[in-house]
Design a protein around this motif. Structure first.
Motif, short mmCIF file in Angstrom:
data_model
loop_
_atom_site.label_atom_id
_atom_site.label_comp_id
_atom_site.label_asym_id
_atom_site.label_seq_id
_atom_site.Cartn_x
_atom_site.Cartn_y
_atom_site.Cartn_z
N VAL A 119 12.40 0.86 7.21
CA VAL A 119 13.58 0.63 5.78
C VAL A 119 14.53 -0.75 6.93
O VAL A 119 15.33 -1.03 6.58
CB VAL A 119 14.36 2.30 6.77
N ALA A 120 13.97 -1.32 8.16
CA ALA A 120 14.60 -1.87 8.75
C ALA A 120 14.28 -2.74 8.10
O ALA A 120 14.86 -4.29 7.98
CB ALA A 120 13.52 -1.89 10.29
N GLY A 152 5.12 6.77 2.93
CA GLY A 152 4.80 5.49 1.90
C GLY A 152 5.82 4.72 3.04
O GLY A 152 6.09 3.29 1.60
N PHE A 153 6.38 4.67 3.49
CA PHE A 153 7.56 4.35 4.25
C PHE A 153 8.02 4.55 5.40
O PHE A 153 6.57 5.98 6.13
CB PHE A 153 8.74 4.30 3.79
N GLY A 189 0.60 -1.28 -0.29
CA GLY A 189 0.00 0.42 0.56
C GLY A 189 0.62 1.10 -0.16
O GLY A 189 0.50 2.37 0.48
N GLY A 190 1.88 1.22 -0.64
CA GLY A 190 3.14 2.27 0.11
C GLY A 190 4.38 2.48 -0.99
O GLY A 190 3.89 1.59 -2.26
N LYS A 191 5.53 2.51 -0.67
CA LYS A 191 6.42 2.79 -2.15
C LYS A 191 7.57 1.91 -2.18
O LYS A 191 6.99 1.26 -1.45
CB LYS A 191 6.78 4.26 -1.82
N GLY A 204 14.62 5.38 -3.03
CA GLY A 204 13.06 4.96 -3.49
C GLY A 204 12.36 5.84 -4.35
O GLY A 204 12.57 6.78 -4.10
N ASP A 205 10.98 5.96 -3.72
CA ASP A 205 9.80 6.75 -4.06
C ASP A 205 9.09 7.19 -3.79
O ASP A 205 7.81 7.67 -4.08
CB ASP A 205 9.06 6.05 -5.66
#
Length: 349
Positions: free
Chosen positions: A82-83, A76-77, A9-11, A31-32
């Protein structure tokens, strides 16, 4: 080391890093996604660089969050994303695009054969004799498929199951019961090398492995989303549920059953646990709990399946395949020796 993680559901989150003397070095984040202020990226990278390579995901996420400037906005994140991506890089994880996916469509199989085919194909992929595979199930008869750890007598009304011709079988994955009427259910399995979900928790991997079907359903005009831990849902009701098993042979098995045209009243007669859930929620009819794809799309079942296959094919590619004679023979032998036995079915009475 490199890894990518598409946030459900995100980037897309992309990381590159090195491991030097047991610590993360040269970490770069891309990332985007959207970040404000720009300086937040440098803060994240500084927080990750120098961490021990065996740092768990929760600790990495906490370090990222603590390093963010006051008022930073991540769109979006998240620090958890990240982890996850860092752990995937360190574990040499793969992505969907790294595999030449094969498609199995049918044939129609009896419930016991379905259970056995799932195990056989998982082992075949784990041992490298078959490539990563998407299988669309076809059912030859009605079934109740209970999870590996469910109690038979707690889940199923045996008399009603017999009355209506539902065979009760037990699968190798956990999760809840699947109520199967052949023309009313859409079931699929993914069989992939375990590297596809390396560095992910079970919770993360459920959403990750079903992101493509969420997008496919959205392409059909359904406001579909993932509801943790393992449900696919919409504002009009639940669509389906997922289950997963990671096998020692080196594969992940992930399968989903979605309701196309569910007979909710019949389901409530056959499944005991469904009655308790309905009672708890004060809902008079099981039909209100499982919203069929037919009512939301107006499309025939086969067209829904073809559109979902087209989504997967467009994103990752698919080559048509078939069950081999050896796979079918092994599955039948396993159905006879394991899945049909009282010891397996009643391992949780």
């Amino acid at each position: 080391m490199h890894a990518e993680f598409k946030v459900p559901g995100g980037k897309l989150v992309v990381v590159d890093l090195e491991a030097v003397d047991g610590r993360i070095s040269g970490f770069r984040l891309a990332g985007d996604f959207f970040v404000e202020p720009d300086e937040a990226i440098a803060a994240i990278e500084s927080a990750v660089n120098g961490l021990p390579v065996d740092t768990d995901a929760a600790t990495i996420a906490r370090a990222v969050r603590d390093a963010l400037p006051d008022g930073a906005v991540l769109l979006g994140f998240s620090p958890e994303a990240v982890a996850t991506t860092v752990r995937r890089a360190l574990a040499s994880a793969t992505s969907f695009a790294d595999y030449d996916w094969q498609l199995l469509r049918g044939p129609a199989l009896a419930p016991l054969q379905q259970m056995a085919v799932d195990q056989v194909l998982s082992e075949e992929v784990g041992e490298g004799r078959r490539g990563a595979t998407l299988r669309i199930w076809e059912w030859s008869s009605p079934a109740v498929v209970i999870g590996s750890f469910q109690s038979v007598r707690n889940e199923v009304d045996h008399d009603n199951a017999q009355k209506y011709g539902f065979e009760v079988v037990r699968r190798i994955s956990g999760g809840g019961a699947m109520f199967i009427e052949p023309a009313s259910a859409i079931t699929y399995s993914l069989y992939a090398p375990i590297e596809l979900v390396q560095g992910m928790s079970f919770a993360d991997s459920y959403a990750f492995l079903d992101e493509w079907v969420i997008q496919g359903l959205q392409g059909l005009g359904i406001d579909a989303s993932y509801q943790p831990l393992n449900d696919i849902t919409s504002p009009l009701g639940k669509i389906g549920g997922a289950a997963q098993k990671r096998l020692g042979a080196g594969a992940v098995l992930h399968h989903v059953t979605m309701a196309y045209d569910m007979d909710g009243a019949r389901m409530a007669e056959v499944l005991r646990i469904g009655r308790e859930k309905l009672s708890d929620k004060g809902i008079a009819s099981a039909a209100k709990r499982v919203d069929p794809l037919k009512s939301q799309t107006g499309l025939p079942r086969d067209e829904v399946i073809e559109r979902l296959i087209a989504t997967f094919r467009g994103q990752y590619g698919l080559t048509d395949s078939a069950l081999t004679d050896d796979e079918l023979a092994r599955a039948q032998a396993l159905a006879d020796s394991k899945f049909s036995t009282p010891e397996w079915l009643n391992r949780v009475p």
